[in-house]
Design a protein around this motif. Structure first.
Motif, PDB file in Angstrom:
ATOM      1  N   ARG A   1      46.337 -89.717  -7.395  1.00 47.11           N
ATOM      2  CA  ARG A   1      46.864 -90.114  -6.087  1.00 47.11           C
ATOM      3  C   ARG A   1      47.258 -91.594  -6.051  1.00 47.11           C
ATOM      4  NH1 ARG A   1      42.383 -87.122  -4.390  1.00 47.11           N
ATOM      5  NH2 ARG A   1      41.329 -88.897  -3.411  1.00 47.11           N
ATOM      6  N   GLY A   2      47.180 -92.239  -7.202  1.00 46.16           N
ATOM      7  CA  GLY A   2      47.610 -93.626  -7.282  1.00 46.16           C
ATOM      8  C   GLY A   2      46.661 -94.612  -6.646  1.00 46.16           C
ATOM      9  N   ARG A   3      45.373 -94.264  -6.608  1.00 45.47           N
ATOM     10  CA  ARG A   3      44.422 -95.134  -5.928  1.00 45.47           C
ATOM     11  C   ARG A   3      43.672 -96.050  -6.895  1.00 45.47           C
ATOM     12  NH1 ARG A   3      43.951 -93.675  -0.672  1.00 45.47           N
ATOM     13  NH2 ARG A   3      41.935 -94.687  -0.389  1.00 45.47           N
ATOM     14  N   ILE A   4      43.442 -95.600  -8.134  1.00 43.83           N
ATOM     15  CA  ILE A   4      42.787 -96.450  -9.132  1.00 43.83           C
ATOM     16  C   ILE A   4      43.723 -96.616 -10.323  1.00 43.83           C
ATOM     17  CG2 ILE A   4      40.466 -95.758  -8.430  1.00 43.83           C
ATOM     18  CD1 ILE A   4      40.361 -94.005 -10.969  1.00 43.83           C
ATOM     19  N   ASP A   5      43.447 -97.598 -11.155  1.00 43.78           N
ATOM     20  CA  ASP A   5      44.293 -97.942 -12.290  1.00 43.78           C
ATOM     21  C   ASP A   5      44.213 -96.853 -13.370  1.00 43.78           C
ATOM     22  OD1 ASP A   5      44.945 -99.230 -14.967  1.00 43.78           O
ATOM     23  OD2 ASP A   5      45.478-100.861 -13.611  1.00 43.78           O
ATOM     24  N   ALA A   6      45.344 -96.231 -13.687  1.00 40.58           N
ATOM     25  CA  ALA A   6      45.375 -95.132 -14.656  1.00 40.58           C
ATOM     26  C   ALA A   6      45.034 -95.615 -16.062  1.00 40.58           C
ATOM     27  CB  ALA A   6      46.755 -94.465 -14.653  1.00 40.58           C
ATOM     28  N   ASP A   7      45.509 -96.802 -16.444  1.00 42.46           N
ATOM     29  CA  ASP A   7      45.242 -97.310 -17.792  1.00 42.46           C
ATOM     30  C   ASP A   7      43.758 -97.629 -17.970  1.00 42.46           C
ATOM     31  OD1 ASP A   7      47.992 -97.330 -18.749  1.00 42.46           O
ATOM     32  OD2 ASP A   7      48.310 -98.929 -17.291  1.00 42.46           O
ATOM     33  N   LEU A   8      43.148 -98.211 -16.948  1.00 40.09           N
ATOM     34  CA  LEU A   8      41.718 -98.515 -17.027  1.00 40.09           C
ATOM     35  C   LEU A   8      40.892 -97.236 -17.054  1.00 40.09           C
ATOM     36  CD1 LEU A   8      41.334-101.604 -14.657  1.00 40.09           C
ATOM     37  CD2 LEU A   8      40.847-101.523 -17.108  1.00 40.09           C
TER      38      LEU A   8
END
Length: 606
Positions: A563-570
């Motif tokens: 949902r774009g709420r936390i960093d995907a790369d991390l």
């Protein structure tokens, strides 16, 4: 012949041209290094090296004065020896980084105690009437021979001795390499110029030590404040206290994994030395410091009617009253000659109905993931049911609670709702509880401070908290930011408020308390957000929920990523690096650590 001390210097030597030419540049170089020094041992090694070079000393050491267990002690901080290094023998590691009491028998101890220099032509020829002796054990263990020695105190402007510099074997020629046999012939005493120069360098070293100790004292003071705040939260609530200690552990694990990344969007991320790492660690420890003012009754609200005692007991008593009234009605009917079977059937029906109704209330009181709509409808029907109160409900109250009762009390007995949303349950919000607009917070402030209405609380759809209590929980971020931005942190901790204040923000701008977006959230703040969420999901010591298993917790994080709420790369790094598992093995219970499908969690983001 008298052994020269600091009061009787040997005359200058003819080969001191080298010393005079190098002294000023070396002094300026050291002064420049001191101005920006953050690593005291490294700077002391530089000062020792320069001192040896300027005086052609074969060896040297620096000792710092420390507070030991009830007494001051000397710390063997730095040691250099050209001849041993050239021979490849080095020095036994057990002889370095040791601490010992300051005693006048040792040469460095005497100088530390008296603050005076010792200039000794031959340490093996010290007269017997001197209060100090040379300890030859070190020479024997290293296979060395000390001859001339200059021992100088590191004295601050206030006259306090903070250390001792010891130079050994003033060589006649710079290139000489000494052995126990050749040292006496290749070494000469330190002269007055040597001592004057080294005393000046020792003063620079003392400035460095004093400055570093002041900075370390400042850091210890800040760290003690952090420990005080975290300890205060821990004392109020063991649940949030453990959260405050676990989140930094997890955040540092993920930050270390990010620093080790060599490719991809996270590759440029690095802390600029220990200073930035300490800043991040401080922010992680203080990320929830605002909870110090969050009411404990809200933080630990295990059921919907807790405020702070579980008011379910009060409501159960009303059911008891209704059942008792029914039994009295049955007995009165029997005394009046009524049909016993019919009266007992009616009483049994009433008892069964009340038991089922109370079971509904009790079920709704628990903070489940979702309340059954049929249970909510039954609650509303129960709110229309009444019972008779025979006692005054306005006596024995505190003055604040008294002010919430309006109008004259109704005559007794008074008819009351079985589940009540009364005016006195509504606690108004004082004006000072509304944050000023200048802070830029995006949290909508509820009209009431609290609403204790029984039906209102029992009707909460998910969890145990009302909208007012949810705001009160989220308000800790307002207090955290206000507290941290109001503190006079040193420049090295300037971003603590920014990092700590962003852990409830989201990359899509729908977080709180400021609604920041991705471009406004630093990598450290994003790391802290993941650590905070994962710890909260897996924590097994919350009074209002059970700790989730590993697979479920990671699935929730994956949903937040989608949902774009936390960093995907991390989050991908969190999984691939195994940080999640390292944390789980350290802090989660064995039954929570279930199999995890990493490929499914990474999905198209892999």
């Amino acid at each position: 012949m008298a052994i020269p001390l600091s009061a009787a210097h040997p005359p200058p030597h003819a080969s001191d041209a080298h010393q005079a030419q190098r002294a000023l540049p070396e002094m300026l170089q050291i002064a420049t290094a001191i101005s920006g020094a953050v690593n005291l041992p490294a700077l002391l090694r530089q000062i020792l090296s320069s001192s040896r070079d300027l005086t052609l000393s074969d060896a040297g050491s620096i000792y710092l004065v420390e507070e030991g267990k009830g007494e001051k002690q000397l710390w063997f901080t730095a040691f250099q020896n050209s001849s041993l290094a050239a021979a490849g023998t080095g020095i036994d590691a057990s002889l370095l980084d040791v601490r010992f009491p300051i005693t006048p028998e040792r040469l460095v101890g005497w100088t530390a105690l008296h603050g005076q220099a010792l200039n000794l032509p031959d340490v093996y020829a010290i007269p017997a009437d001197r209060p100090y002796r040379f300890d030859a054990e070190l020479d024997r263990r290293m296979g060395y021979r000390a001859v001339s020695m200059l021992v100088v105190p590191l004295r601050t402007m206030a006259g306090e001795v903070v250390g001792v510099m010891q130079l050994i074997n003033r060589k006649r020629e710079p290139s000489s390499l000494l052995t126990p046999e050749t040292a006496p012939s290749l070494v000469r005493p330190y002269d007055a110029g040597d001592q004057q120069l080294i005393e000046a360098l020792a003063a620079l070293a003392a400035v460095c030590v004093e400055r570093t100790q002041a900075l370390e004292g400042q850091q210890r003071q800040i760290d003690s404040m952090i420990a005080l705040l975290a300890g205060a939260i821990d004392a109020r609530s063991s649940h949030t206290g453990r959260h405050c200690s676990r989140v930094p552990e997890l955040a540092l694990l993920l930050a270390e994994a990010a620093e080790a990344t060599q490719e991809g969007p996270l590759a440029p991320f690095r802390f600029k030395g220990e200073t930035e790492r300490r800043e991040f660690r401080t922010a992680a420890w203080l990320h929830d410091c605002g909870k110090i003012v969050t009411p404990e009754a809200v933080v630990e609200k295990a059921t919907k009617l807790d405020a702070p005692a579980n008011r379910l007991h009060e409501i159960r008593t009303r059911f008891e009253v209704l059942l008792r009234d029914g039994r009295i009605a049955m007995l009165e009917g029997l005394l009046a000659g009524g049909d016993p079977d019919a009266l007992e059937r009616e009483y049994a029906r009433l008892e069964q109905e009340l038991q089922q109704d109370f079971a509904c209330v009790a079920r709704c009181n628990l903070g489940s993931e979702g309340t059954d709509p049929e249970d909510l409808a039954q609650l509303r029907r129960l709110a229309e049911r009444t019972w008779w109160r025979h006692f005054d409900d306005r006596i024995g109250l505190g003055w604040e609670e008294q002010t919430r009762y309006s109008g004259p009390p109704p005559p007794l007995p008074a008819q009351e709702s079985l589940l009540s949303d009364a005016p006195h349950h509504r606690i108004p919000r004082p004006p000072e509880e509304v944050p000023e607009a200048r802070w830029g917070f995006n949290l909508a402030v509820p009209e009431l401070l609290y609403n204790r209405g029984e039906l209102y609380n029992l009707s909460v759809a998910r969890g145990t908290l009302t909208p007012e209590e949810i705001y009160k929980i989220r308000e800790h971020m307002i207090h955290t930011i206000v507290m941290l931005e109001s503190m006079s942190f040193p420049p090295s901790l300037a971003r603590v408020a920014e990092i700590a204040g962003g852990h409830h923000e989201t990359l899509d701008g729908h977080g709180y308390p400021r609604g920041l977006g991705a471009e406004q959230l630093s990598i450290p703040a994003r790391i802290l957000a993941i650590a905070d969420i994962f710890e909260a999901l897996t924590a097994a010591d919350r009074p209002y929920k059970r700790g989730m298993p590993l697979s479920q917790s990671l699935a929730i994080l994956a949903g937040l990523r989608d949902r774009g709420r936390i960093d995907a790369d991390l989050f991908a790094l969190f999984l691939r690096s195994g940080v999640y598992l390292t944390y789980a093995e350290r802090f989660m219970t064995a039954d929570q650590i279930d199999p995890v499908d990493l490929d499914a969690l990474l999905g198209p983001h892999a």
